[in-house]
Structures are given as structure tokens and as C-alpha cells.
Design a protein around this motif. Structure first.
Motif, PDB file in Angstrom:
ATOM      1  N   ARG A  18     -41.597  -0.152 -54.442  1.00 47.32           N
ATOM      2  CA  ARG A  18     -40.662  -0.876 -53.579  1.00 47.32           C
ATOM      3  C   ARG A  18     -40.125  -2.115 -54.275  1.00 47.32           C
ATOM      4  NH1 ARG A  18     -44.115   0.471 -49.549  1.00 47.32           N
ATOM      5  NH2 ARG A  18     -45.261  -1.478 -49.706  1.00 47.32           N
ATOM      6  N   ALA A  19     -40.994  -2.812 -55.010  1.00 46.26           N
ATOM      7  CA  ALA A  19     -40.562  -4.027 -55.710  1.00 46.26           C
ATOM      8  C   ALA A  19     -39.508  -3.692 -56.766  1.00 46.26           C
ATOM      9  CB  ALA A  19     -41.764  -4.721 -56.353  1.00 46.26           C
ATOM     10  N   TYR A  20     -39.707  -2.604 -57.497  1.00 48.81           N
ATOM     11  CA  TYR A  20     -38.716  -2.172 -58.485  1.00 48.81           C
ATOM     12  C   TYR A  20     -37.390  -1.815 -57.802  1.00 48.81           C
ATOM     13  CZ  TYR A  20     -41.462  -1.721 -62.773  1.00 48.81           C
ATOM     14  OH  TYR A  20     -42.190  -1.964 -63.906  1.00 48.81           O
ATOM     15  N   ARG A  21     -37.487  -0.982 -56.771  1.00 41.79           N
ATOM     16  CA  ARG A  21     -36.273  -0.478 -56.132  1.00 41.79           C
ATOM     17  C   ARG A  21     -35.493  -1.575 -55.428  1.00 41.79           C
ATOM     18  NH1 ARG A  21     -39.126   4.622 -54.132  1.00 41.79           N
ATOM     19  NH2 ARG A  21     -39.920   3.133 -52.646  1.00 41.79           N
ATOM     20  N   SER A  22     -36.176  -2.422 -54.668  1.00 38.86           N
ATOM     21  CA  SER A  22     -35.458  -3.426 -53.886  1.00 38.86           C
ATOM     22  C   SER A  22     -34.719  -4.398 -54.795  1.00 38.86           C
ATOM     23  CB  SER A  22     -36.410  -4.169 -52.955  1.00 38.86           C
ATOM     24  OG  SER A  22     -37.345  -4.923 -53.707  1.00 38.86           O
ATOM     25  N   PHE A  23     -35.390  -4.885 -55.823  1.00 36.14           N
ATOM     26  CA  PHE A  23     -34.724  -5.820 -56.725  1.00 36.14           C
ATOM     27  C   PHE A  23     -33.595  -5.136 -57.475  1.00 36.14           C
ATOM     28  CE2 PHE A  23     -33.994  -8.000 -60.700  1.00 36.14           C
ATOM     29  CZ  PHE A  23     -33.834  -9.302 -60.258  1.00 36.14           C
ATOM     30  N   LEU A  33     -22.266 -16.084 -67.104  1.00 33.56           N
ATOM     31  CA  LEU A  33     -23.241 -16.826 -66.311  1.00 33.56           C
ATOM     32  C   LEU A  33     -23.948 -15.901 -65.322  1.00 33.56           C
ATOM     33  CD1 LEU A  33     -24.473 -19.570 -65.554  1.00 33.56           C
ATOM     34  CD2 LEU A  33     -22.594 -19.830 -63.920  1.00 33.56           C
ATOM     35  N   VAL A  34     -23.190 -15.013 -64.716  1.00 32.23           N
ATOM     36  CA  VAL A  34     -23.775 -14.051 -63.772  1.00 32.23           C
ATOM     37  C   VAL A  34     -24.828 -13.190 -64.468  1.00 32.23           C
ATOM     38  CG1 VAL A  34     -23.268 -11.974 -62.404  1.00 32.23           C
ATOM     39  CG2 VAL A  34     -21.818 -13.988 -62.198  1.00 32.23           C
ATOM     40  N   MET A  35     -24.527 -12.713 -65.661  1.00 40.54           N
ATOM     41  CA  MET A  35     -25.497 -11.889 -66.391  1.00 40.54           C
ATOM     42  C   MET A  35     -26.731 -12.696 -66.787  1.00 40.54           C
ATOM     43  SD  MET A  35     -24.538  -8.916 -66.158  1.00 40.54           S
ATOM     44  CE  MET A  35     -25.924  -8.285 -67.054  1.00 40.54           C
ATOM     45  N   ALA A  36     -26.537 -13.949 -67.187  1.00 41.17           N
ATOM     46  CA  ALA A  36     -27.681 -14.792 -67.552  1.00 41.17           C
ATOM     47  C   ALA A  36     -28.570 -15.035 -66.344  1.00 41.17           C
ATOM     48  CB  ALA A  36     -27.190 -16.112 -68.140  1.00 41.17           C
ATOM     49  N   VAL A  37     -27.964 -15.320 -65.196  1.00 45.77           N
ATOM     50  CA  VAL A  37     -28.754 -15.551 -63.977  1.00 45.77           C
ATOM     51  C   VAL A  37     -29.454 -14.268 -63.548  1.00 45.77           C
ATOM     52  CG1 VAL A  37     -28.562 -16.102 -61.518  1.00 45.77           C
ATOM     53  CG2 VAL A  37     -27.392 -17.513 -63.210  1.00 45.77           C
ATOM     54  N   ALA A  38     -28.771 -13.132 -63.633  1.00 40.20           N
ATOM     55  CA  ALA A  38     -29.389 -11.855 -63.260  1.00 40.20           C
ATOM     56  C   ALA A  38     -30.584 -11.542 -64.161  1.00 40.20           C
ATOM     57  CB  ALA A  38     -28.361 -10.734 -63.330  1.00 40.20           C
ATOM     58  N   THR A  39     -30.438 -11.811 -65.449  1.00 40.32           N
ATOM     59  CA  THR A  39     -31.540 -11.579 -66.388  1.00 40.32           C
ATOM     60  C   THR A  39     -32.711 -12.500 -66.085  1.00 40.32           C
ATOM     61  OG1 THR A  39     -29.972 -10.898 -68.083  1.00 40.32           O
ATOM     62  CG2 THR A  39     -32.174 -11.528 -68.825  1.00 40.32           C
ATOM     63  N   TRP A  40     -32.425 -13.761 -65.836  1.00 42.30           N
ATOM     64  CA  TRP A  40     -33.486 -14.719 -65.515  1.00 42.30           C
ATOM     65  C   TRP A  40     -34.210 -14.304 -64.230  1.00 42.30           C
ATOM     66  CZ3 TRP A  40     -33.829 -18.191 -61.329  1.00 42.30           C
ATOM     67  CH2 TRP A  40     -34.891 -19.080 -61.413  1.00 42.30           C
ATOM     68  N   CYS A  41     -33.455 -13.902 -63.201  1.00 36.47           N
ATOM     69  CA  CYS A  41     -34.068 -13.457 -61.942  1.00 36.47           C
ATOM     70  C   CYS A  41     -34.918 -12.204 -62.151  1.00 36.47           C
ATOM     71  CB  CYS A  41     -32.997 -13.190 -60.897  1.00 36.47           C
ATOM     72  SG  CYS A  41     -32.203 -14.665 -60.269  1.00 36.47           S
ATOM     73  N   TYR A  42     -34.447 -11.297 -62.992  1.00 41.97           N
ATOM     74  CA  TYR A  42     -35.202 -10.074 -63.276  1.00 41.97           C
ATOM     75  C   TYR A  42     -36.534 -10.400 -63.941  1.00 41.97           C
ATOM     76  CZ  TYR A  42     -36.512  -5.682 -65.468  1.00 41.97           C
ATOM     77  OH  TYR A  42     -37.201  -4.582 -65.880  1.00 41.97           O
ATOM     78  N   VAL A  43     -36.489 -11.260 -64.947  1.00 39.39           N
ATOM     79  CA  VAL A  43     -37.724 -11.617 -65.655  1.00 39.39           C
ATOM     80  C   VAL A  43     -38.693 -12.317 -64.710  1.00 39.39           C
ATOM     81  CG1 VAL A  43     -38.652 -13.093 -67.482  1.00 39.39           C
ATOM     82  CG2 VAL A  43     -36.644 -11.673 -67.923  1.00 39.39           C
TER      83      VAL A  43
END
Length: 140
Positions: free
Chosen positions: A38-43, A89-99
Motif C-alpha cells: 500500500r505504501a508503494y502504491r499510494s505514493f 523544481l517539480v522533479m527535484a521536490v518529487a525525488t526528495w519526497c520519494y526518498v
């Protein structure tokens, strides 16, 4: 006859090539495994929708609202150029949130599940070793 060519011209299924570790069904039934999925899918769903939505809106605005995208913000910087740079910036924020998401929510679950899997495999190996040792010294 070979096991790969059955009589009467039929086809036999290929021999199993996948190795399924011992106790893997127990892991699949574990509630922590379901929360991991669920954690993988939801994010992933939220991140994909936001990222693709942002990129798609930029492309659509560029195609269908060129006057809006050519408006100057300051100097020779236009709204279209600013929005294009914001995509980085969107990609950098998305990457940071993913990590961060993986480190805080997913990695601890994975480590616990791996430890459980190793413990189950170790217990099975010990049991098989005891059974094999009992057979080795058995009387006729």
C-alpha cells in the motif's frame, strides 16, 4: 521419451524455472507486507498524477494558450520560460519526497520482513538438517 516431449504430439509445460524461497507464502500473507505494498502504491499513484499533470498542463498551455505563455514576467523572462524551469523544481521536490517516503515508511517494513524471512529460512534449514542427521544414523 523425454519429459519435454510427451507422446501423441502434445506439448508439456516448461519445467519450473522460478525459485520461490521457503516461507514466501507466509510473507505474502503478512499484514506488514500488505502495508508495504500500500505504501508503494499510494505514493506512486499520487506522485505520478501530480508530475504528469504538471507536465501535461505545461504542454497544453504551450500549445493552446501561446499568448498567455508569452506574457513577460520581468525583463525577457516569460511565463512559459518560468513554468518550464519550474518543471525542474517539480522533479527535484518529487525525488526528495520519494526518498523521504521510502526511508521513513517503506525501508523499516522491508528490513523487518527480510529479518522474518531469514529467520524462517534458518529455522527450516535447521529442521531439515536434524531430519537428515536422524536418517544418516538410522539402523537397518
Amino acid at each position: 521419451m523425454s519429459q519435454h516431449h510427451p507422446p501423441h504430439g502434445g506439448y508439456a509445460p516448461p519445467p519450473p524455472t522460478e525459485y520461490e524461497p521457503a516461507g514466501s507464502q507466509a510473507i505474502h500473507d503478512d499484514p506488514e507486507f500488505h502495508s508495504l505494498r500500500r505504501a508503494y502504491r499510494s505514493f506512486g499513484a499520487v506522485a505520478a498524477l501530480l508530475s504528469v499533470g504538471g507536465f501535461l498542463s505545461y504542454v497544453l498551455l504551450s500549445s493552446f494558450a501561446p499568448a498567455l505563455m508569452n506574457q513577460e514576467l520581468f525583463g525577457r523572462i516569460t511565463l512559459g520560460l518560468a513554468l518550464g524551469l519550474v518543471q525542474f523544481l517539480v522533479m527535484a521536490v518529487a525525488t526528495w519526497c520519494y526518498v523521504r517516503h521510502m526511508r521513513e515508511r517503506v525501508d523499516p517494513l522491508v528490513l523487518r520482513l527480510r529479518a522474518q524471512q531469514r529467520e524462517q529460512e534458518r529455522a527450516q534449514e535447521e529442521q531439515q538438517a536434524r531430519v537428515a542427521a536422524g536418517r544418516r544414523f538410522r539402523a537397518w
